[in-house]
Design an enzyme around this catalytic site. Structure first.
Site, PDB file in Angstrom:
ATOM      1  N   LYS A  13       0.833  -1.219   0.000  1.00  0.00           N
ATOM      2  CA  LYS A  13       0.000   0.000   0.000  1.00  0.00           C
ATOM      3  C   LYS A  13       0.863   1.263   0.000  1.00  0.00           C
ATOM      4  O   LYS A  13       0.629   2.191  -0.762  1.00  0.00           O
ATOM      5  CB  LYS A  13      -0.890   0.051   1.252  1.00  0.00           C
ATOM      6  CG  LYS A  13      -1.916  -1.041   1.370  1.00  0.00           C
ATOM      7  CD  LYS A  13      -2.851  -0.797   2.548  1.00  0.00           C
ATOM      8  CE  LYS A  13      -2.158  -0.758   3.899  1.00  0.00           C
ATOM      9  NZ  LYS A  13      -1.627  -2.048   4.355  1.00  0.00           N
ATOM     10  N   ARG A  88      -9.499   0.782   8.580  1.00  0.00           N
ATOM     11  CA  ARG A  88      -9.042  -0.577   8.861  1.00  0.00           C
ATOM     12  C   ARG A  88     -10.065  -1.384   9.650  1.00  0.00           C
ATOM     13  O   ARG A  88      -9.826  -2.558   9.931  1.00  0.00           O
ATOM     14  CB  ARG A  88      -7.771  -0.484   9.691  1.00  0.00           C
ATOM     15  CG  ARG A  88      -6.538  -1.013   8.980  1.00  0.00           C
ATOM     16  CD  ARG A  88      -5.400  -0.670   9.861  1.00  0.00           C
ATOM     17  NE  ARG A  88      -4.207  -1.387   9.716  1.00  0.00           N
ATOM     18  CZ  ARG A  88      -3.088  -0.852   9.214  1.00  0.00           C
ATOM     19  NH1 ARG A  88      -3.090   0.350   8.706  1.00  0.00           N
ATOM     20  NH2 ARG A  88      -1.989  -1.551   9.235  1.00  0.00           N
ATOM     21  N   ARG A 123      12.004  -6.766   5.883  1.00  0.00           N
ATOM     22  CA  ARG A 123      12.054  -5.304   5.716  1.00  0.00           C
ATOM     23  C   ARG A 123      12.993  -4.643   6.717  1.00  0.00           C
ATOM     24  O   ARG A 123      13.107  -5.073   7.856  1.00  0.00           O
ATOM     25  CB  ARG A 123      10.657  -4.707   5.947  1.00  0.00           C
ATOM     26  CG  ARG A 123       9.668  -5.142   4.939  1.00  0.00           C
ATOM     27  CD  ARG A 123       8.517  -4.201   4.768  1.00  0.00           C
ATOM     28  NE  ARG A 123       7.758  -3.857   5.962  1.00  0.00           N
ATOM     29  CZ  ARG A 123       6.543  -3.337   5.917  1.00  0.00           C
ATOM     30  NH1 ARG A 123       5.960  -3.104   4.756  1.00  0.00           N
ATOM     31  NH2 ARG A 123       5.887  -3.035   7.014  1.00  0.00           N
ATOM     32  N   ARG A 156      11.611  -2.907  11.831  1.00  0.00           N
ATOM     33  CA  ARG A 156      10.559  -2.296  12.645  1.00  0.00           C
ATOM     34  C   ARG A 156      10.123  -3.276  13.726  1.00  0.00           C
ATOM     35  O   ARG A 156      10.017  -4.474  13.455  1.00  0.00           O
ATOM     36  CB  ARG A 156       9.354  -1.986  11.752  1.00  0.00           C
ATOM     37  CG  ARG A 156       9.311  -0.582  11.258  1.00  0.00           C
ATOM     38  CD  ARG A 156       8.301  -0.399  10.154  1.00  0.00           C
ATOM     39  NE  ARG A 156       6.952  -0.881  10.469  1.00  0.00           N
ATOM     40  CZ  ARG A 156       5.912  -0.695   9.664  1.00  0.00           C
ATOM     41  NH1 ARG A 156       6.052  -0.042   8.535  1.00  0.00           N
ATOM     42  NH2 ARG A 156       4.720  -1.163   9.980  1.00  0.00           N
ATOM     43  N   ARG A 167      -0.449  -9.272  13.228  1.00  0.00           N
ATOM     44  CA  ARG A 167      -0.984  -8.238  12.331  1.00  0.00           C
ATOM     45  C   ARG A 167      -1.811  -8.855  11.207  1.00  0.00           C
ATOM     46  O   ARG A 167      -2.839  -8.305  10.810  1.00  0.00           O
ATOM     47  CB  ARG A 167       0.161  -7.402  11.743  1.00  0.00           C
ATOM     48  CG  ARG A 167       0.786  -6.470  12.771  1.00  0.00           C
ATOM     49  CD  ARG A 167       2.107  -5.896  12.280  1.00  0.00           C
ATOM     50  NE  ARG A 167       1.952  -4.960  11.204  1.00  0.00           N
ATOM     51  CZ  ARG A 167       2.930  -4.633  10.361  1.00  0.00           C
ATOM     52  NH1 ARG A 167       4.127  -5.193  10.495  1.00  0.00           N
ATOM     53  NH2 ARG A 167       2.726  -3.755   9.414  1.00  0.00           N
TER      54      ARG A 167
END
Ligand code: AMP
Length: 214
Positions: A13, A88, A123, A156, A167
């Site tokens: 996104k 969300r 990531r 992160r 998540r």
């Protein structure tokens, strides 16, 4: 144009929202970025947000809704916006729908679960400028150092494996109903998010052109 990007964490996104922002000149609003910035600045909002974010949970609806609605009322959003990471939950979607600046087009990036896990756990983000790297598709030239500003790279907290699992579970439980909500309102466009970044962008632009010609 008022656009929202939906999709699981890791579906791309943020990347597509930035590309759209450049191409269409619309304001890009990422609730995740807003909350990460408040955590970094140690504001009251940041303190509250951090507990939820670190556990892969969503921040409570009233906090998020107030923040986003206030942001959308600003003058720079009058020509339109690109929402990334909002709504969300169904409550957030209904709250947005109740305003006069509800979303017109919802793009949903579809990516298989195994691919999402692979993307999220590889990531790294620059602690200084926030630039995002991926260890397989866009690794930095020097391990652990940002190509753009020489800042230090870090995984992160919410990209750690256990949090990623949480998540994805939260996405299925709370955000998939938002997909259904917009599908029923005929505002939803499915996009294949499991292709090259430029190809996804091309598909999105084609769909947006088609919508404008309607
Ligand atoms: P993101 O970068 O969009 O994946 O967002 C990172 C984290 O910020 C999420 O896991 C949530 O804890 C929080 N967050 C971002 N957007 C929202 C939202 N619309 N509602 C609730 N929490 C959010």
């Amino acid at each position: 144009m008022r656009i929202a990007l939906l999709g699981a964490p890791g579906s791309g996104k943020g990347t597509q929202a930035l590309m759209l922002q450049k191409r269409l000149g619309l304001i890009h609003i990422s609730t995740g970025d807003i909350f990460r910035a408040s955590v970094k600045s140690q504001s009251v909002l940041g303190e509250k947000a951090k507990t939820y974010m670190d556990q892969g949970e969503l921040i409570p609806d009233p906090i998020v809704v107030e923040l986003v609605i206030e942001r959308l009322q600003k003058l720079d959003c009058q020509k339109g916006y690109i929402l990334d990471g909002f709504p969300r939950t169904k409550t957030q979607a209904e709250a947005l729908e109740d305003t006069e600046f509800g979303v017109e087009i919802v793009l949903c990036l579809d990516v298989p679960d195994e691919e999402l896990v692979k993307r999220l756990t590889g990531r790294q983000t620059c602690l200084t400028c926030g630039h995002l790297y991926h260890m397989t598709s866009s690794a930095p030239k020097q391990a652990g150092v940002c190509d753009q500003c020489q800042g230090l790279l870090k995984i992160r907290d919410d990209d750690l494996p256990d949090v990623v699992k949480k998540r994805l579970e939260v996405y299925k439980r709370l955000t998939l109903p938002v997909v259904t909500f917009y599908r029923e309102k005929k505002k939803l466009i499915d996009i294949n998010g499991h292709q090259e970044i430029d190809q996804i962008f091309h598909e999105i632009l084609q769909e947006l052109t088609r919508e404008q010609l309607k």
